[in-house]
Each structure stands twice: as C-alpha cells, then as structure tokens.
Design a protein around this motif. Structure first.
Motif, PDB file in Angstrom:
ATOM      1  N   GLU A  95       0.842  -1.194   0.000  1.00 45.01           N
ATOM      2  CA  GLU A  95       0.000   0.000   0.000  1.00 45.01           C
ATOM      3  C   GLU A  95       0.879   1.247   0.000  1.00 45.01           C
ATOM      4  O   GLU A  95       1.968   1.254   0.568  1.00 45.01           O
ATOM      5  CB  GLU A  95      -0.900  -0.009   1.231  1.00 45.01           C
ATOM      6  N   ILE A  96       0.390   2.281  -0.636  1.00 48.73           N
ATOM      7  CA  ILE A  96       1.086   3.565  -0.628  1.00 48.73           C
ATOM      8  C   ILE A  96       0.866   4.144   0.771  1.00 48.73           C
ATOM      9  O   ILE A  96      -0.285   4.309   1.200  1.00 48.73           O
ATOM     10  CB  ILE A  96       0.543   4.489  -1.730  1.00 48.73           C
ATOM     11  N   PRO A  97       1.948   4.432   1.516  1.00 53.70           N
ATOM     12  CA  PRO A  97       1.793   4.897   2.904  1.00 53.70           C
ATOM     13  C   PRO A  97       0.969   6.181   3.005  1.00 53.70           C
ATOM     14  O   PRO A  97       1.208   7.148   2.285  1.00 53.70           O
ATOM     15  CB  PRO A  97       3.231   5.133   3.362  1.00 53.70           C
ATOM     16  N   LEU A  98       0.006   6.159   3.924  1.00 54.76           N
ATOM     17  CA  LEU A  98      -0.878   7.319   4.096  1.00 54.76           C
ATOM     18  C   LEU A  98      -0.103   8.581   4.455  1.00 54.76           C
ATOM     19  O   LEU A  98      -0.500   9.686   4.070  1.00 54.76           O
ATOM     20  CB  LEU A  98      -1.941   7.029   5.168  1.00 54.76           C
ATOM     21  N   GLU A  99       1.008   8.423   5.191  1.00 52.25           N
ATOM     22  CA  GLU A  99       1.764   9.625   5.591  1.00 52.25           C
ATOM     23  C   GLU A  99       2.427  10.323   4.402  1.00 52.25           C
ATOM     24  O   GLU A  99       2.837  11.473   4.501  1.00 52.25           O
ATOM     25  CB  GLU A  99       2.790   9.300   6.683  1.00 52.25           C
ATOM     26  N   LEU A 100       2.507   9.651   3.253  1.00 49.86           N
ATOM     27  CA  LEU A 100       3.067  10.281   2.058  1.00 49.86           C
ATOM     28  C   LEU A 100       2.014  11.074   1.268  1.00 49.86           C
ATOM     29  O   LEU A 100       2.343  11.791   0.342  1.00 49.86           O
ATOM     30  CB  LEU A 100       3.688   9.230   1.137  1.00 49.86           C
ATOM     31  N   ILE A 101       0.759  10.911   1.655  1.00 49.55           N
ATOM     32  CA  ILE A 101      -0.335  11.565   0.943  1.00 49.55           C
ATOM     33  C   ILE A 101      -0.670  12.882   1.649  1.00 49.55           C
ATOM     34  O   ILE A 101      -0.963  12.896   2.839  1.00 49.55           O
ATOM     35  CB  ILE A 101      -1.573  10.647   0.889  1.00 49.55           C
ATOM     36  N   ALA A 102      -0.595  13.951   0.893  1.00 47.48           N
ATOM     37  CA  ALA A 102      -0.836  15.281   1.463  1.00 47.48           C
ATOM     38  C   ALA A 102      -2.279  15.412   1.932  1.00 47.48           C
ATOM     39  O   ALA A 102      -3.201  14.863   1.326  1.00 47.48           O
ATOM     40  CB  ALA A 102      -0.539  16.349   0.420  1.00 47.48           C
ATOM     41  N   ASP A 103      -2.445  16.140   3.031  1.00 44.01           N
ATOM     42  CA  ASP A 103      -3.779  16.510   3.465  1.00 44.01           C
ATOM     43  C   ASP A 103      -4.155  17.781   2.709  1.00 44.01           C
ATOM     44  O   ASP A 103      -3.309  18.434   2.118  1.00 44.01           O
ATOM     45  CB  ASP A 103      -3.789  16.772   4.980  1.00 44.01           C
ATOM     46  N   GLY A 104      -5.400  18.111   2.749  1.00 44.00           N
ATOM     47  CA  GLY A 104      -5.817  19.343   2.091  1.00 44.00           C
ATOM     48  C   GLY A 104      -6.739  19.073   0.929  1.00 44.00           C
ATOM     49  O   GLY A 104      -7.100  17.932   0.648  1.00 44.00           O
TER      50      GLY A 104
END
Length: 155
Positions: free
Chosen positions: A73-82
C-alpha cells in the motif's frame, strides 16, 4: 490535468475515507475515472497515454511514479492533506473511490480483463506499448452509462 494529478486526488479521497491503496488499485481507479469521465463529458480527464499491459490498462507515467511501492500500500503519511486540485471534481472522485475502492488490485484488474473491454480488444501477449484508443474506452463506458440510465428509468 495529468494522470498523476488525478492519482493524487484519488489518494486524498481514499485517505479521508481511511483507506490505503496499492499502486495497482490506484492505477485501475485512475483508468476507471478516465473511462467514466470520457463517457459522461465526451472529454479527456488527462492526456497521458493508456496502454494494454498484461495486468490490464496501464498509464506508463503513473506506473513509473508508483512502482517503488511494489505490491504494498502507498503509505498514508506520504499523501498530502488538504483540498484536491479541482474542487468541482471531488464528488466524481468520491463516487469512484466509493464504488470501486474496496476492491483489490487483482479484482479491479479482472474487471478490466472482461470480454469486450477496451483492454481485451487490443491486448496482445508479449507485445508492449499498445495504446488503448479513446474511442474504445468511450464506447465501453458509454455502454455502462446507458445501462445505468435504463435501469434507473421507471417502466
């Protein structure tokens, strides 16, 4: 817009829903978004090339940017919020993630391999770089759109 922008927006929507996606899931969701958008708006969602690879439709530019994650899985922490790049597209992407996001990459790949799909019409084993033409994608998703409209029309 690029396929990468669409992918980033889909990842943001999935993250908001508490979902993680593998590169294969993301690839298929971006492709499915492209197909539905073509059928609904008679316009391209992005200009990146879509090719018929062994495991279904692939956007080579997106593959290159996600292959480092392999089957993980693509790590959630690498996905920007916003916010997503175009707020007008939020409901559209949310419906794609809602309708297809729960399926595994293999299940989504199987969906794109069905008889009569654009991928199935052009794929040739051991031949790389075959582009899936927009007219085949449009026709396939237009059939789905027509079927949904017919099903929701009272008799």
């Amino acid at each position: 817009m690029t396929a990468q922008t669409v992918a980033d927006d889909i990842l943001k929507i999935a993250k908001r829903r508490g979902m993680s996606l593998t590169p294969m899931q993301l690839m298929k969701l971006v492709y499915i978004s492209y197909g539905w958008y073509l059928a609904m708006h008679n316009a391209k969602l992005f200009n990146d090339r879509i090719e018929a690879w062994k495991y279904g439709p692939v956007i080579p530019t997106l593959y290159q940017s996600t292959k480092r994650f392999g089957r993980n899985e693509i790590p959630l922490e690498l996905i920007a919020d916003g916010p997503i790049s175009d707020p007008r597209m939020e409901a559209f992407y949310d419906s794609i993630v809602g309708n297809y996001g729960q399926y595994s990459g293999i299940a989504l790949s199987n969906l794109t391999h069905r008889q009569g799909t654009p991928w199935q019409q052009v794929f040739k084993p051991n031949v790389m770089g075959i582009q899936i033409p927009d007219d085949l994608i449009t026709a396939h998703y237009q059939q789905g759109l027509d079927a949904r409209r017919t099903a929701s029309t009272p008799a």
